[in-house]
Design an enzyme around this catalytic site. Structure first.
Site, PDB file in Angstrom:
ATOM      1  CD  GLU A  44      45.117 107.430  29.487  1.00  0.00           C
ATOM      2  OE1 GLU A  44      45.968 107.461  30.391  1.00  0.00           O
ATOM      3  OE2 GLU A  44      45.332 106.988  28.349  1.00  0.00           O
TER       4      GLU A  44
ATOM      5  CB  SER B  53      44.333 106.034  33.109  1.00  0.00           C
ATOM      6  OG  SER B  53      45.290 107.036  32.859  1.00  0.00           O
TER       7      SER B  53
ATOM      8  CD  GLU C  71      50.351  99.701  30.839  1.00  0.00           C
ATOM      9  OE1 GLU C  71      49.511  99.328  30.006  1.00  0.00           O
ATOM     10  OE2 GLU C  71      50.107 100.532  31.719  1.00  0.00           O
TER      11      GLU C  71
ATOM     12  CG  ASN D 176      52.493 103.822  30.941  1.00  0.00           C
ATOM     13  OD1 ASN D 176      51.425 103.647  30.385  1.00  0.00           O
ATOM     14  ND2 ASN D 176      52.855 103.128  32.004  1.00  0.00           N
TER      15      ASN D 176
ATOM     16  CB  SER E   9      52.236 111.201  38.631  1.00  0.00           C
ATOM     17  OG  SER E   9      50.982 111.737  38.293  1.00  0.00           O
TER      18      SER E   9
END
Length: 326
Positions: A15, A165, A287, A289, A298
């Site tokens: 990443e 990612s 998940e 992050n 983003s």
């Protein structure tokens, strides 16, 4: 007097290039009237500040300082824009805590926990957080395809346990595809998580500390042009990211409360983005992050924009909160 702020980016994982893009955006938008801003590249070989002329000044790892024009420069705060190791798995956070420099992401334990998908889901299950049925696999284990699929079924997802990612992730439709999918995941990590497929609406929920208060941002619905929200969908325009999400009032309330509960149960801080899939109106966690992407495209910056928060305000608030709570 202006504070000296290091914006760390890069890292040691797949990443790193995405992280550099995030760090460049933070460098661009963080107020130069309030802060002296120093972009810092972290690689396996060296840590260094790169000035506007392309000159490198190496970081002294003993105290995370610089020497510029024969003068020492110390940082008041670190803005953590590293996705993957060492910025998202707790290593950098632990180092900075040891030397007494505040940073903008969550603390080292929470970073290590959230970066480990298997441990995160295990920790949250007792709190009633719904998630997919899953099985662990470690490098060197026997691959018993029939036993695995008896538990998770088909189709299923095979994921690197500690990666982001969508690196090291595969959707498996046939039993014969499972060994190759596991091998693909092992390219990113020596631990794997194999999960049942959840069929439903996928959403991303940003929860942040903004101006001293924990806040749930407008929710984003993810509609991938591909088979799932893979690397292409995330970074090459092969998806629709709809903010605010097209949810019912009940769905919005349920997933917002769940994301907020996770943030508080885990004692997170800074920025987070949690991913869910609705199955029968119940959001299932995929998940969490803790250093999400921060480019202008983003998801978290999109959500902040809809909430009326500029990038300068978003990034500046993270610095001020870190300085306040050092």
């Amino acid at each position: 007097m202006k504070k000296n702020i290091a914006i760390v980016m890069g890292g040691y994982s797949s990443e790193k290039e995405i992280s550099k893009k995030s760090g460049s955006v933070v460098t661009k938008f963080l107020s130069k009237e309030k802060y002296n801003v120093y972009p810092v590249l972290i690689t396996k070989n060296k840590w260094y500040y790169l000035d506007e002329l392309g000159n490198e000044s190496e970081i002294n790892k003993a105290d995370f300082s610089l020497t510029i024009n024969n003068r020492p420069l110390h940082f008041d705060c670190v803005f953590n824009a590293i996705h993957g190791t060492p910025g998202e798995d707790g290593l950098l956070q632990a180092y900075l805590e040891l030397i007494g420099i505040p940073q903008t992401a969550c603390n080292y334990y929470q970073a290590a926990l959230t970066f480990n998908k298997r441990d995160l889901l295990s920790t949250l299950k007792p709190y009633g957080i719904p998630c997919a049925t899953s099985l662990p696999y470690n490098k060197g284990d026997e691959i018993n395809t029939s036993k695995i699929l008896d538990v998770v079924g088909l189709p299923c997802f095979v994921k690197a346990n500690k990666a982001g990612s969508s690196y090291g992730i595969s959707k498996v439709y046939k039993a014969k595809e499972l060994p190759q999918a596991i091998e693909n995941a092992l390219q990113e990590d020596d631990e794997v998580i194999i999960e049942s497929f959840l069929d439903g609406t996928e959403v991303s929920v940003g929860v942040i500390t903004y101006q001293g208060e924990v806040r749930v941002l407008p929710i984003t619905e993810i509609v991938s042009d591909n088979d799932f929200f893979d690397y292409e969908a995330k970074y090459q325009g092969k998806s629709q990211e709809i903010t605010p999400a097209r949810l019912t009032e009940e769905q919005h309330k349920t997933v917002s409360e769940l994301a907020l509960k996770i943030y508080k149960v885990l004692k997170l801080k800074g920025y987070t983005r949690s991913e869910f899939i609705f199955v029968n109106n119940i959001p299932h966690l995929l998940e969490v992050n803790t250093t999400p992407g921060l480019t202008e495209e983003s998801i978290l910056p999109q959500q902040a924009k809809v909430a009326g928060i500029s990038l300068e305000e978003l990034f500046g608030s993270a610095i001020e909160d870190a300085l306040l709570n050092k």
